[in-house]
Design an enzyme around this catalytic site. Sequence first.
Site, PDB file in Angstrom:
ATOM      1  N   SER A 141       3.277  61.483 -42.987  1.00 15.97           N
ATOM      2  CA  SER A 141       4.530  61.618 -43.984  1.00 15.97           C
ATOM      3  C   SER A 141       5.412  62.548 -43.582  1.00 15.97           C
ATOM      4  O   SER A 141       5.323  63.390 -42.793  1.00 15.97           O
ATOM      5  CB  SER A 141       3.856  61.761 -45.241  1.00 15.97           C
ATOM      6  OG  SER A 141       4.918  62.511 -46.063  1.00 15.97           O
ATOM      7  N   TYR A 154      -0.809  66.429 -51.965  1.00 15.76           N
ATOM      8  CA  TYR A 154      -0.305  65.270 -50.946  1.00 15.76           C
ATOM      9  C   TYR A 154       0.238  65.813 -49.512  1.00 15.76           C
ATOM     10  O   TYR A 154       0.084  65.846 -48.397  1.00 15.76           O
ATOM     11  CB  TYR A 154       0.732  64.553 -51.498  1.00 15.76           C
ATOM     12  CG  TYR A 154       1.283  63.354 -50.573  1.00 15.76           C
ATOM     13  CD1 TYR A 154       0.405  62.179 -50.627  1.00 15.76           C
ATOM     14  CD2 TYR A 154       2.479  63.178 -50.035  1.00 15.76           C
ATOM     15  CE1 TYR A 154       0.640  61.176 -49.975  1.00 15.76           C
ATOM     16  CE2 TYR A 154       2.633  62.222 -49.227  1.00 15.76           C
ATOM     17  CZ  TYR A 154       1.985  60.961 -49.153  1.00 15.76           C
ATOM     18  OH  TYR A 154       2.428  59.841 -48.488  1.00 15.76           O
TER      19      TYR A 154
HETATM   20  P1  NDP Z   1       0.209  51.644 -51.213  1.00 15.44           P
HETATM   21  O1  NDP Z   1      -0.237  52.396 -52.809  1.00 15.44           O
HETATM   22  O2  NDP Z   1       1.044  50.648 -51.228  1.00 15.44           O
HETATM   23  O3  NDP Z   1      -1.107  51.445 -50.322  1.00 15.44           O
HETATM   24  C1  NDP Z   1      -2.199  52.439 -50.259  1.00 15.44           C
HETATM   25  C2  NDP Z   1      -3.460  51.567 -49.755  1.00 15.44           C
HETATM   26  O4  NDP Z   1      -4.676  52.572 -49.652  1.00 15.44           O
HETATM   27  C3  NDP Z   1      -3.836  50.562 -50.721  1.00 15.44           C
HETATM   28  O5  NDP Z   1      -4.207  49.300 -50.031  1.00 15.44           O
HETATM   29  C4  NDP Z   1      -5.135  51.034 -51.337  1.00 15.44           C
HETATM   30  O6  NDP Z   1      -5.835  49.878 -51.782  1.00 15.44           O
HETATM   31  C5  NDP Z   1      -5.723  51.865 -50.331  1.00 15.44           C
HETATM   32  N1  NDP Z   1      -6.537  52.754 -50.958  1.00 15.44           N
HETATM   33  C6  NDP Z   1      -6.146  53.928 -51.470  1.00 15.44           C
HETATM   34  N2  NDP Z   1      -7.190  54.693 -51.846  1.00 15.44           N
HETATM   35  C7  NDP Z   1      -8.353  54.158 -51.165  1.00 15.44           C
HETATM   36  C8  NDP Z   1      -9.796  54.436 -51.107  1.00 15.44           C
HETATM   37  N3  NDP Z   1     -10.267  55.467 -51.684  1.00 15.44           N
HETATM   38  N4  NDP Z   1     -10.341  53.478 -50.393  1.00 15.44           N
HETATM   39  C9  NDP Z   1      -9.927  52.499 -49.629  1.00 15.44           C
HETATM   40  N5  NDP Z   1      -8.604  52.241 -49.770  1.00 15.44           N
HETATM   41  C10 NDP Z   1      -7.874  52.813 -50.507  1.00 15.44           C
HETATM   42  O7  NDP Z   1       0.916  52.886 -50.569  1.00 15.44           O
HETATM   43  P2  NDP Z   1       1.928  52.849 -49.173  1.00 15.44           P
HETATM   44  O8  NDP Z   1       1.457  51.497 -48.390  1.00 15.44           O
HETATM   45  O9  NDP Z   1       3.167  53.227 -49.646  1.00 15.44           O
HETATM   46  O10 NDP Z   1       0.961  54.058 -48.290  1.00 15.44           O
HETATM   47  C11 NDP Z   1       0.053  53.762 -47.083  1.00 15.44           C
HETATM   48  C12 NDP Z   1       0.155  55.012 -46.449  1.00 15.44           C
HETATM   49  O11 NDP Z   1       1.400  55.549 -46.058  1.00 15.44           O
HETATM   50  C13 NDP Z   1      -0.525  56.121 -47.359  1.00 15.44           C
HETATM   51  O12 NDP Z   1      -1.223  57.058 -46.555  1.00 15.44           O
HETATM   52  C14 NDP Z   1       0.731  57.055 -47.666  1.00 15.44           C
HETATM   53  O13 NDP Z   1       0.381  58.315 -47.901  1.00 15.44           O
HETATM   54  C15 NDP Z   1       1.455  56.834 -46.377  1.00 15.44           C
HETATM   55  N6  NDP Z   1       2.990  57.100 -46.561  1.00 15.44           N
HETATM   56  C16 NDP Z   1       3.652  56.244 -47.487  1.00 15.44           C
HETATM   57  C17 NDP Z   1       4.914  56.726 -47.653  1.00 15.44           C
HETATM   58  C18 NDP Z   1       6.068  55.732 -48.655  1.00 15.44           C
HETATM   59  O14 NDP Z   1       7.136  56.133 -48.768  1.00 15.44           O
HETATM   60  N7  NDP Z   1       5.617  54.673 -49.177  1.00 15.44           N
HETATM   61  C19 NDP Z   1       5.679  57.599 -46.810  1.00 15.44           C
HETATM   62  C20 NDP Z   1       4.960  58.439 -45.997  1.00 15.44           C
HETATM   63  C21 NDP Z   1       3.536  57.961 -45.700  1.00 15.44           C
HETATM   64  P3  NDP Z   1      -6.722  49.609 -52.887  1.00 15.44           P
HETATM   65  O15 NDP Z   1      -5.628  49.587 -54.071  1.00 15.44           O
HETATM   66  O16 NDP Z   1      -7.226  48.312 -52.794  1.00 15.44           O
HETATM   67  O17 NDP Z   1      -7.692  50.717 -53.110  1.00 15.44           O
END
Ligand code: NDP
Length: 251
Positions: A141, A154
């Site tokens: 990130s 985070y």
């Molecule tokens: P979302 O919330 O859209 O997606 C997060 C995903 O992680 C979901 O599909 C969720 O699935 C899954 N998830 C969360 N916890 C668990 C768990 N314990 N076990 C299995 N699956 C899990 O977020 P983003 O797409 O934005 O984020 C994806 C990655 O990118 C993350 O690591 C985030 O920190 C990183 N990121 C995002 C940024 C942004 O601006 N959006 C910027 C920088 C980094 P489910 O709900 O089915 O559990």
Amino acid sequence: MFQLAPKTALVTGGNGGIGLAIAQGLVDAGARVAVVGRNPDKLRAAVEALTRSGGQAQAYQADVSDETAVVALFDQVAADFGRLDILVNNAGTNIRKPVQDLSLAEWNTVLDTNLTSAFLCSRAAYPLLRQRGGKLINIGSMTSIFGASFAPAYSASKGGIVQLTRALATGWAADGIQVNAILPGWIDTELTLNARAQVAGLDERIVARTPAGRWGRPEDLAGTAVFLASAASDFVTGTAIPVDGGYSVQA
Ligand code: NDP
């Protein structure tokens, strides 16, 4: 050089947001993809989307912060696909509070989901990845680089992701495994939808600071992920590549 067939990839959090867009990029490049998440409806919809244009994808319901579940997950994927070549540690969450208001349980939730899950999945994937030489991609990130007062857990987890990437890269280079991180800028997903609501003025600040003049879209991450998953990056390891529209180089 970027062709991924007949490789198999596993994307944690591949059922939504950035993970789904990366999974789509990998499928489009020829990989078979295992998408992992907790929400069964999102998993179903993700597989539908990924297979719509003839790609191969399968859903796995698992909490990637749970050690037992992770071991079972990789056993199942190995049984189903017979190989694993690419792991994308993408699952993540955030709890936005200043550190003085954050409980230990909240801290642990964020660290377990964002960082411990990457350790557990990487460790479980290692015997599979080393069979043919593999690719591991961790999602960091901008808070891997910068501090954010409203996201102490985070920021700690995403700083840790970069150091874990470097440690794995040095440890596993001799096995022919390349380990790199992608550092997304501000990307429009469910995660940041809440951030816009919770942090006053965030939207305006991000657009003003990003030279590209916009939020990122999940698809913006797919190309770099395909590069890091493919033979094109065979001499690239231990890096952390910002995909941020220039956010991290703006003075
Ligand atoms: P979302 O919330 O859209 O997606 C997060 C995903 O992680 C979901 O599909 C969720 O699935 C899954 N998830 C969360 N916890 C668990 C768990 N314990 N076990 C299995 N699956 C899990 O977020 P983003 O797409 O934005 O984020 C994806 C990655 O990118 C993350 O690591 C985030 O920190 C990183 N990121 C995002 C940024 C942004 O601006 N959006 C910027 C920088 C980094 P489910 O709900 O089915 O559990």
